[in-house]
Design a protein around this motif. Structure first.
Motif, PDB file in Angstrom:
ATOM      1  N   ALA A 152       0.833  -1.204   0.000  1.00  0.00           N
ATOM      2  CA  ALA A 152       0.000   0.000   0.000  1.00  0.00           C
ATOM      3  C   ALA A 152       0.873   1.261   0.000  1.00  0.00           C
ATOM      4  O   ALA A 152       0.575   2.226  -0.707  1.00  0.00           O
ATOM      5  N   ALA A 153       1.945   1.237   0.750  1.00  0.00           N
ATOM      6  CA  ALA A 153       2.844   2.392   0.824  1.00  0.00           C
ATOM      7  C   ALA A 153       3.532   2.648  -0.516  1.00  0.00           C
ATOM      8  O   ALA A 153       3.717   3.808  -0.905  1.00  0.00           O
ATOM      9  N   VAL A 154       3.895   1.603  -1.215  1.00  0.00           N
ATOM     10  CA  VAL A 154       4.551   1.745  -2.521  1.00  0.00           C
ATOM     11  C   VAL A 154       3.642   2.483  -3.501  1.00  0.00           C
ATOM     12  O   VAL A 154       4.095   3.341  -4.257  1.00  0.00           O
ATOM     13  N   CYS A 155       2.381   2.147  -3.497  1.00  0.00           N
ATOM     14  CA  CYS A 155       1.423   2.723  -4.453  1.00  0.00           C
ATOM     15  C   CYS A 155       0.626   3.886  -3.878  1.00  0.00           C
ATOM     16  O   CYS A 155      -0.217   4.455  -4.574  1.00  0.00           O
ATOM     17  N   ASN A 156       0.875   4.208  -2.621  1.00  0.00           N
ATOM     18  CA  ASN A 156       0.165   5.290  -1.951  1.00  0.00           C
ATOM     19  C   ASN A 156      -1.358   5.067  -2.004  1.00  0.00           C
ATOM     20  O   ASN A 156      -2.131   5.954  -2.385  1.00  0.00           O
ATOM     21  N   VAL A 157      -1.749   3.840  -1.646  1.00  0.00           N
ATOM     22  CA  VAL A 157      -3.163   3.469  -1.580  1.00  0.00           C
ATOM     23  C   VAL A 157      -3.428   2.845  -0.212  1.00  0.00           C
ATOM     24  O   VAL A 157      -2.501   2.602   0.558  1.00  0.00           O
ATOM     25  N   SER A 158      -4.661   2.536   0.066  1.00  0.00           N
ATOM     26  CA  SER A 158      -4.997   1.934   1.353  1.00  0.00           C
ATOM     27  C   SER A 158      -4.704   0.425   1.343  1.00  0.00           C
ATOM     28  O   SER A 158      -4.605  -0.191   0.275  1.00  0.00           O
ATOM     29  N   ILE A 159      -4.598  -0.130   2.524  1.00  0.00           N
ATOM     30  CA  ILE A 159      -4.427  -1.576   2.670  1.00  0.00           C
ATOM     31  C   ILE A 159      -5.630  -2.290   2.061  1.00  0.00           C
ATOM     32  O   ILE A 159      -5.482  -3.328   1.410  1.00  0.00           O
ATOM     33  N   ALA A 160      -6.811  -1.727   2.246  1.00  0.00           N
ATOM     34  CA  ALA A 160      -8.028  -2.323   1.686  1.00  0.00           C
ATOM     35  C   ALA A 160      -7.954  -2.397   0.162  1.00  0.00           C
ATOM     36  O   ALA A 160      -8.408  -3.380  -0.439  1.00  0.00           O
ATOM     37  N   THR A 161      -7.368  -1.400  -0.459  1.00  0.00           N
ATOM     38  CA  THR A 161      -7.237  -1.398  -1.916  1.00  0.00           C
ATOM     39  C   THR A 161      -6.336  -2.534  -2.375  1.00  0.00           C
ATOM     40  O   THR A 161      -6.667  -3.257  -3.320  1.00  0.00           O
ATOM     41  N   VAL A 162      -5.219  -2.722  -1.706  1.00  0.00           N
ATOM     42  CA  VAL A 162      -4.310  -3.817  -2.067  1.00  0.00           C
ATOM     43  C   VAL A 162      -5.012  -5.157  -1.877  1.00  0.00           C
ATOM     44  O   VAL A 162      -4.895  -6.060  -2.715  1.00  0.00           O
ATOM     45  N   SER A 163      -5.753  -5.290  -0.814  1.00  0.00           N
ATOM     46  CA  SER A 163      -6.507  -6.512  -0.574  1.00  0.00           C
ATOM     47  C   SER A 163      -7.507  -6.758  -1.699  1.00  0.00           C
ATOM     48  O   SER A 163      -7.655  -7.890  -2.177  1.00  0.00           O
ATOM     49  N   GLN A 164      -8.168  -5.712  -2.152  1.00  0.00           N
ATOM     50  CA  GLN A 164      -9.115  -5.848  -3.252  1.00  0.00           C
ATOM     51  C   GLN A 164      -8.414  -6.251  -4.544  1.00  0.00           C
ATOM     52  O   GLN A 164      -8.963  -7.010  -5.341  1.00  0.00           O
ATOM     53  N   TRP A 165      -7.203  -5.767  -4.756  1.00  0.00           N
ATOM     54  CA  TRP A 165      -6.420  -6.195  -5.921  1.00  0.00           C
ATOM     55  C   TRP A 165      -6.135  -7.685  -5.841  1.00  0.00           C
ATOM     56  O   TRP A 165      -6.285  -8.408  -6.810  1.00  0.00           O
ATOM     57  N   GLU A 166      -5.712  -8.130  -4.664  1.00  0.00           N
ATOM     58  CA  GLU A 166      -5.349  -9.541  -4.497  1.00  0.00           C
ATOM     59  C   GLU A 166      -6.544 -10.468  -4.676  1.00  0.00           C
ATOM     60  O   GLU A 166      -6.390 -11.595  -5.118  1.00  0.00           O
ATOM     61  N   TYR A 167      -7.719 -10.008  -4.323  1.00  0.00           N
ATOM     62  CA  TYR A 167      -8.924 -10.831  -4.461  1.00  0.00           C
ATOM     63  C   TYR A 167      -9.706 -10.503  -5.736  1.00  0.00           C
ATOM     64  O   TYR A 167     -10.853 -10.913  -5.883  1.00  0.00           O
TER      65      TYR A 167
END
Length: 70
Positions: free
Chosen positions: A24-39
């Motif tokens: 999330a820090a690399v892309c400056n997005v929320s943890i929830a956003t990264v989780s949504q990408w993974e799923y």
């Protein structure tokens, strides 16, 4: 985008022992956003794909699990 992206992102993250917050820090997005990408609930933009590829030191093709067929 294909479901394989989310699987590949999670695989790379776990292989390198990163947490969702690191990505999330690399892309400056929320943890929830990264989780949504993974799923595969949401897709990252082109800029974020490039950031992720650079972060993991891989190509965008690898990150997208794309295979050239000739």
């Amino acid at each position: 985008m294909y479901r394989e992206f989310g699987i590949r992102l999670r695989q790379l993250r776990l292989e390198n022992r990163y947490k969702l917050k690191d990505i999330a820090a690399v892309c400056n997005v929320s943890i929830a956003t990264v989780s949504q990408w993974e799923y595969s609930k949401q897709e990252p933009g082109l800029e974020d794909l490039v950031k992720l590829a650079r972060f993991f030191r891989t190509s965008t093709d690898d990150l997208l699990d794309f295979v050239h067929e000739f």
